[in-house]
Design a protein around this motif. Sequence first.
Motif, PDB file in Angstrom:
ATOM      1  N   ILE A 156     -33.934 -19.605  16.788  1.00 25.29           N
ATOM      2  CA  ILE A 156     -33.678 -18.169  16.642  1.00 25.29           C
ATOM      3  C   ILE A 156     -34.444 -17.644  15.433  1.00 25.29           C
ATOM      4  N   ASP A 157     -35.094 -16.502  15.623  1.00 26.14           N
ATOM      5  CA  ASP A 157     -35.735 -15.804  14.508  1.00 26.14           C
ATOM      6  C   ASP A 157     -34.640 -14.960  13.857  1.00 26.14           C
ATOM      7  N   TRP A 158     -34.034 -15.466  12.786  1.00 22.76           N
ATOM      8  CA  TRP A 158     -32.869 -14.833  12.171  1.00 22.76           C
ATOM      9  C   TRP A 158     -33.204 -13.496  11.528  1.00 22.76           C
ATOM     10  N   ARG A 159     -34.388 -13.363  10.966  1.00 22.26           N
ATOM     11  CA  ARG A 159     -34.778 -12.056  10.395  1.00 22.26           C
ATOM     12  C   ARG A 159     -34.807 -11.006  11.490  1.00 22.26           C
ATOM     13  N   GLU A 160     -35.409 -11.361  12.616  1.00 20.75           N
ATOM     14  CA  GLU A 160     -35.471 -10.431  13.739  1.00 20.75           C
ATOM     15  C   GLU A 160     -34.070 -10.106  14.249  1.00 20.75           C
TER      16      GLU A 160
END
Length: 180
Positions: A156-160
Motif C-alpha cells: 500500500i502507498d500509505w502517503r497516497e
Amino acid sequence: SVHLPFSRDINISLPDRKKREDTVCLHSDYMQKAAEAGARVAVIHPSSEPIDERERGLYLKNAKASLKVLADRAQELGLILAVENLPRTCLCRDSEETAQILKSDDRLRFCFDVNHLLIDSHARFLERFASKLVTLHISDYDFKDERHALPGCGKIDWRELVLLLEKADYSGPFLYEVNL
C-alpha cells in the motif's frame, strides 16, 4: 466499535434459513451488549466464503434482507451498522457489489478494510463511499490476498491512501487489524 462475529456458519447471507436467522439473532444480542457497553458502531461482514458464482445472487439477496433487520435493531439501540468490504469470493469484494448492498438501506454505513481490495483501487472505493465511511480497518498487504500486515510491510502507498482519506474528509478512527 464492536466487530460482530463471523465464520462459515455465522453468516447473514447463508442459503440455510435457520442458520441465517440464528446469525441475525446472535448479532442482535451482540449489538445489545455493545450498546450497553457504550459502543457506537457495529461492524458486520455481509458474508463468509466460499460463495459459488452461480449462487452469488441468492447470497446477495439474503445479505440485504438480513442487513435490513439488523439496521432496524441498530437504530433501536442507537448504533451505526457498518458493512465491511471483503476479499476473494465474499460479498462486497468490489465497489459495484458494495454499492448494491449499501444502497439497500439508507441507514447502512461503510467500514473500509484497506487490505481487502483485490479488484478495485483504494481511490475507487473512497470516491464511491466517502459519504458512508465511518471506520477503517488498517493493515498492509501484497495486492494478491489479505495479509493484515503492519503498515509499511506490504505494497500500500500509505502517503497516497492518507491523501485520499483527507480528500474524502475522513476524520474517524484508524483501527489497526494486524497479525503480529
